[in-house]
Design an enzyme around this catalytic site. Structure first.
Site, PDB file in Angstrom:
ATOM      1  CD  GLU A 208      -3.234  -0.050   0.263  1.00 45.66           C
ATOM      2  OE1 GLU A 208      -2.926   0.992  -0.350  1.00 45.66           O
ATOM      3  OE2 GLU A 208      -4.371  -0.560   0.188  1.00 45.66           O
TER       4      GLU A 208
ATOM      5  NE  ARG B  52      -7.140  -1.500   9.120  1.00 47.07           N
ATOM      6  CZ  ARG B  52      -6.859  -1.177   7.861  1.00 47.07           C
ATOM      7  NH1 ARG B  52      -6.296  -0.012   7.584  1.00 47.07           N
ATOM      8  NH2 ARG B  52      -7.160  -1.997   6.868  1.00 47.07           N
TER       9      ARG B  52
ATOM     10  CG  ASN C  74      -7.116   1.994   4.467  1.00 49.53           C
ATOM     11  OD1 ASN C  74      -6.394   1.043   4.786  1.00 49.53           O
ATOM     12  ND2 ASN C  74      -7.781   2.027   3.325  1.00 49.53           N
TER      13      ASN C  74
ATOM     14  CG  ASP D 195      -8.756  -5.641   9.500  1.00 50.04           C
ATOM     15  OD1 ASP D 195      -9.446  -4.853   8.823  1.00 50.04           O
ATOM     16  OD2 ASP D 195      -7.556  -5.850   9.274  1.00 50.04           O
TER      17      ASP D 195
ATOM     18  CG  ASN E 162      -8.615   2.427  -0.157  1.00 50.95           C
ATOM     19  OD1 ASN E 162      -7.451   2.357   0.245  1.00 50.95           O
ATOM     20  ND2 ASN E 162      -9.435   1.392  -0.085  1.00 50.95           N
TER      21      ASN E 162
ATOM     22  CG  ASP F  91      -7.366  -0.268  -2.744  1.00 50.22           C
ATOM     23  OD1 ASP F  91      -6.829   0.623  -2.075  1.00 50.22           O
ATOM     24  OD2 ASP F  91      -7.478  -1.438  -2.322  1.00 50.22           O
TER      25      ASP F  91
END
Length: 310
Positions: A18, A110, A112, A130, A164, A217
């Protein structure tokens, strides 16, 4: 012409690649493996990839350099924004200090994706953690601007599923943002303080309600205002024109395509991060590799460093 590009895969195979950031001064691509909290540097001249871990963190969601601070970077941990120090060679990086953390009422979320705008301001999105549920079903995420003057996070938008891709068009004063769960790109105006206003859905990947089989994404923009969007679960990156037409589909040999950044000496090579982690089914090599795409006849824009006060 559309198919004249070439794709080269560059190991190692990251668990969840990422946050690619091209550093012009170092001629290096920095990126992360989010879920196992590893940071990477691809030295373009050497063709060598260096990596490091950081004691005391749970995730590494993005990495951006700090302006005028040699070997300093900001990363996203699970709920913290951290300044770290890394020389790009050692196998360990160290935490310098904490910049900010999510408010307690966002404790199930959280960080990203994160990126710095053309004026040196950091923006970062959040999503449901998650272990707290399914982020495709609960829109608990927000988009934040980090204010260095106050050391606080300033909320820009909320009710996001999976925050994203981020991209700025400086010529039109527009900001573009991907919510992967909604599978669309939003467009915003930008005020003088860097706040986002007048949000609207700019591009919907499911305009008729039909699932295309992938979701948007990470994202970047080229010098002509075209958006390049990673398609997770889609083996591709799509190029979308300012008038909302898909001009090109860039095929890559990995299913879980996570993000994109222009780099190389002329900013005309597209670096694509991918994931090897089993999210949408078993993955095989080169899943998790960096894909370097050349021959696109497109040129990116310089990426930016975060400006922090001493």
């Amino acid at each position: 012409m559309a198919d004249s590009y070439r794709v080269e895969t560059i190991p190692p195979y990251t668990e969840l690649g990422e946050g690619p950031h091209w550093d012009i001064g170092r001629q290096s691509l920095y990126y992360v493996s989010l879920s196992d909290a590893v940071i990477y540097r691809l030295d373009y001249r050497q063709g060598t990839v260096y990596s490091a871990t950081i004691d005391g963190i749970g995730n590494a969601t993005f990495i951006v350099p700090v302006k005028d601070k040699q070997d300093w970077f900001v990363i996203g941990d699970t709920s913290r924004l951290l300044v770290i120090r890394w020389d790009g060679l050692a196998t360990k990086a160290t935490i310098v200090r904490e910049l900010a953390r999510l408010p307690p009422e966002h404790g199930d979320n959280r960080f990203n994706d994160g990126k710095v705008d053309p004026w040196g301001r950091l923006y970062v999105g959040t999503m449901l953690n998650d272990n707290a549920g399914n982020p495709f079903e609960q829109a608990t995420g927000s988009l934040w601007r980090y204010c260095d003057r106050t050391g606080q996070l300033v909320e820009q938008d909320r009710n996001m599923y999976i925050s994203n891709g981020l991209a700025w068009n400086r010529q039109t004063n527009k900001f573009y943002f991907v919510d992967s769960g909604s599978n669309h790109i939003k467009e915003y105006d930008i005020d003088l303080d860097g706040n986002f206003t007048n949000a609207k859905v700019w591009y919907d990947f499911k305009p008729d309600g039909k699932d295309p089989g992938y979701f948007a994404d990470g994202m970047t923009i080229d010098s002509e205002g075209n958006l390049f969007v990673a398609c997770f679960n889609g083996f591709k990156v799509v190029k979308i024109s300012p008038d909302k037409k898909i001009l090109q589909e860039i095929k890559v040999p990995a299913k879980q395509v996570t993000s994109v950044a222009f780099g190389g000496p002329q900013l005309d090579e597209l670096f694509v991060t991918t994931a090897a982690k089993n999210i949408t089914g078993p993955q095989e090599n080169p899943a998790g590799a960096i894909c370097k795409v050349t021959g696109l006849s497109a040129k990116g824009l310089a990426m930016h460093e975060i400006i922090l006060k001493d």
